[in-house]
Write an enzyme that holds these catalytic residues in place. Structure first.
Site, short mmCIF file in Angstrom:
data_model
loop_
_atom_site.label_atom_id
_atom_site.label_comp_id
_atom_site.label_asym_id
_atom_site.label_seq_id
_atom_site.Cartn_x
_atom_site.Cartn_y
_atom_site.Cartn_z
N GLY A 236 1.11 -1.13 0.25
CA GLY A 236 -0.10 -0.02 0.13
C GLY A 236 1.52 1.70 -0.26
O GLY A 236 1.87 1.41 0.67
N ARG B 87 0.84 -4.81 -5.05
CA ARG B 87 0.78 -6.16 -4.07
C ARG B 87 1.13 -7.54 -5.35
O ARG B 87 0.00 -7.71 -6.49
CB ARG B 87 -0.66 -6.24 -3.36
CG ARG B 87 -0.47 -4.89 -2.47
CD ARG B 87 -1.85 -5.62 -1.27
NE ARG B 87 -2.36 -4.28 -0.95
CZ ARG B 87 -2.05 -3.73 -0.26
NH1 ARG B 87 -0.94 -3.86 0.37
NH2 ARG B 87 -2.73 -2.20 0.53
N ASP C 103 5.67 -5.74 5.95
CA ASP C 103 6.33 -6.18 6.11
C ASP C 103 6.55 -7.35 4.89
O ASP C 103 7.51 -8.51 4.86
CB ASP C 103 6.16 -7.08 7.87
CG ASP C 103 5.01 -7.46 7.91
OD1 ASP C 103 3.95 -7.34 7.09
OD2 ASP C 103 4.69 -8.26 8.77
N THR D 249 4.42 2.60 5.89
CA THR D 249 2.88 2.03 5.63
C THR D 249 2.00 2.90 6.61
O THR D 249 2.88 3.64 7.63
CB THR D 249 2.68 0.46 6.06
OG1 THR D 249 1.42 0.35 6.45
CG2 THR D 249 3.23 0.36 6.95
N ASP E 67 0.27 2.02 8.61
CA ASP E 67 -0.46 1.63 9.61
C ASP E 67 0.56 1.36 10.90
O ASP E 67 -0.75 1.23 11.45
CB ASP E 67 -0.89 -0.38 9.04
CG ASP E 67 -1.32 0.01 7.94
OD1 ASP E 67 -2.39 0.58 7.59
OD2 ASP E 67 -1.35 -1.36 7.14
N ASP F 61 2.25 -0.47 11.98
CA ASP F 61 2.37 -1.83 12.39
C ASP F 61 3.65 -2.67 12.29
O ASP F 61 3.34 -3.83 12.13
CB ASP F 61 1.19 -2.59 11.93
CG ASP F 61 1.20 -2.94 10.29
OD1 ASP F 61 2.93 -2.11 10.01
OD2 ASP F 61 0.17 -3.52 9.47
N ARG G 50 -5.13 -2.23 9.16
CA ARG G 50 -5.14 -3.64 8.83
C ARG G 50 -5.23 -4.52 10.21
O ARG G 50 -6.58 -4.00 10.65
CB ARG G 50 -3.94 -4.18 8.10
CG ARG G 50 -3.70 -5.27 7.83
CD ARG G 50 -2.55 -5.60 6.78
NE ARG G 50 -1.83 -4.74 5.44
CZ ARG G 50 -2.46 -5.37 4.87
NH1 ARG G 50 -3.26 -6.20 4.14
NH2 ARG G 50 -2.83 -4.05 3.13
O1 F6P Z 1 -1.44 -1.38 4.55
C1 F6P Z 1 -1.62 -0.20 4.11
C2 F6P Z 1 -3.26 -0.30 4.22
O2 F6P Z 1 -3.93 0.34 3.48
C3 F6P Z 1 -4.10 -1.07 5.21
O3 F6P Z 1 -4.84 -0.07 6.29
C4 F6P Z 1 -5.48 -1.40 4.48
O4 F6P Z 1 -6.36 -2.57 5.43
C5 F6P Z 1 -5.00 -2.42 3.04
O5 F6P Z 1 -3.33 -1.30 3.24
C6 F6P Z 1 -6.03 -1.47 2.13
O6 F6P Z 1 -5.66 -2.24 0.89
P1 F6P Z 1 -6.00 -2.23 -0.71
O7 F6P Z 1 -5.56 -0.59 -1.28
O8 F6P Z 1 -5.61 -3.34 -1.61
O9 F6P Z 1 -7.88 -2.00 -0.78
#
Ligand code: F6P
Length: 321
Positions: free
Chosen positions: A11, A72, A103, A126, A128, A130, A172
């Site tokens: 992300g 991803r 990670d 990120t 997050d 995390d 997340r």
């Molecule tokens: O890891 C970053 C993040 O924004 C998370 O907070 C969220 O769960 C996820 O990515 C959303 O992913 P996507 O943009 O693929 O919907």
């Protein structure tokens, strides 16, 4: 080491551009060749690798998202695709890789290092917050400020209508964004995945606040807890106030990076180049107690988180009353 590559993966997060800029500029200043990989590991597999010069990173420090693009890449779990990616790097003489991501992105780098001998450095990118091994990740602070802005706006309307508004934020499996937003934005309730609280607790809290004459409630709900609409349904059975739900979604991932994120990303980017120049690899860079630190890259999934979220959660609950 003379040739390195940089990529952003997973992300996007505000501040990734500042990290890429620092990697490129510091490497060029040291006389190294630096290559940008577009679309993360996907671009590595598809040979979307280009040599960078100063103009590629000019005017990007204040831009959200990532100019290198990101993805991803599920194929990267397959050793066959990692071998293709490795070949694409090796044919250019690239020996070191800086990956800015979460990670999952570190795991990809770790495998590339173990299977194909590259020196890899992970930078925590990120929203997050995390990643184990760093107090803060690149993008967290900007995202937090975006959430705070939304909270202020929601408070205006919540107060006018004397409503309870539940706001779902990202993170997340981590509650950091929701919890920090509660602390910094004067939130009136918070639900995070790390600490299970029955919905009755929140309902009780809301009723007590109303008894004291409070006119509104803004409750932060971390996405890891579950759907905010499901929580709304349960809450409506227990309170008499009008309840509305908001999902902030990807709005919170965009925007110009904060000064904090830019400085963090810049220092980490520079550190990554220094490590590779010294021939070091297999590490992640973090910031702990205001100092840049390094850990083995596997620390991100094998280590233990230092942050005591329960303490901040209890403080938030005290302040929500
Ligand atoms: O890891 C970053 C993040 O924004 C998370 O907070 C969220 O769960 C996820 O990515 C959303 O992913 P996507 O943009 O693929 O919907």
């Amino acid at each position: 080491m003379k040739k390195i590559a940089v990529l952003t993966s997973g992300g996007d997060a505000p501040g990734m551009n500042a990290a890429v800029r620092a990697v490129a500029k510091v490497a060029l200043a040291k006389g190294m060749e630096v290559y940008g990989v577009r679309r993360g590991y996907l671009g590595m597999v598809h040979d979307e690798i280009f040599q960078m010069n100063g103009s590629h990173v000019s005017g990007i420090i204040d831009r959200g998202g990532t100019v290198l693009l990101t993805a991803r890449c599920l194929e990267f779990k397959d050793p066959k695709f990692r071998a293709i990616a490795a070949e694409n790097l090796k044919k250019r003489g690239i020996e070191g890789i800086v990956v800015v991501g979460g990670d999952g992105s570190y795991r990809g780098a770790d495998l590339l290092s173990k299977e194909h001998g590259f020196k890899v450095v992970g930078l925590p990118g990120t929203i997050d917050n995390d990643i184990i091994g760093t107090d803060y990740t690149i993008g967290f602070d900007t995202c937090l400020n975006t959430i705070l802005d939304a909270m202020s706006k929601l408070r205006d309307t919540a107060t006018s209508h004397e409503r309870t508004i539940l706001m779902e934020v990202m993170g997340r499996h981590a509650g950091d964004l929701a919890l920090h937003a509660t602390l910094a934005g004067g939130g009136d309730g918070v639900l995070i995945p790390e600490i299970e609280e029955p919905i009755e607790m929140l309902a009780y809290q809301i009723k007590e606040r109303r008894r004291q004459g409070k006119l509104h409630d803004i409750v932060l709900v971390a996405e890891g807890v579950g759907s905010v609409f499901e929580i709304e349904k349960q809450l409506k059975e227990k309170v008499t106030t009008e309840v509305r739900s908001v999902v902030l979604a990807h709005v919170q991932r965009g925007g110009t990076p904060s000064g904090f994120d830019r400085v963090l990303a810049t220092k980490m980017g520079a550190k990554a180049v220094e490590l590779l120049e010294a021939g070091e690899g297999g590490v992640m860079v973090g910031i702990e107690s205001n100092e840049l630190v390094t850990h083995p890259i596997s620390f991100a999934w094998e280590g233990k988180r230092k942050y005591d979220i329960r303490k901040d959660y209890e403080l938030a609950l005290t302040l929500c009353k």
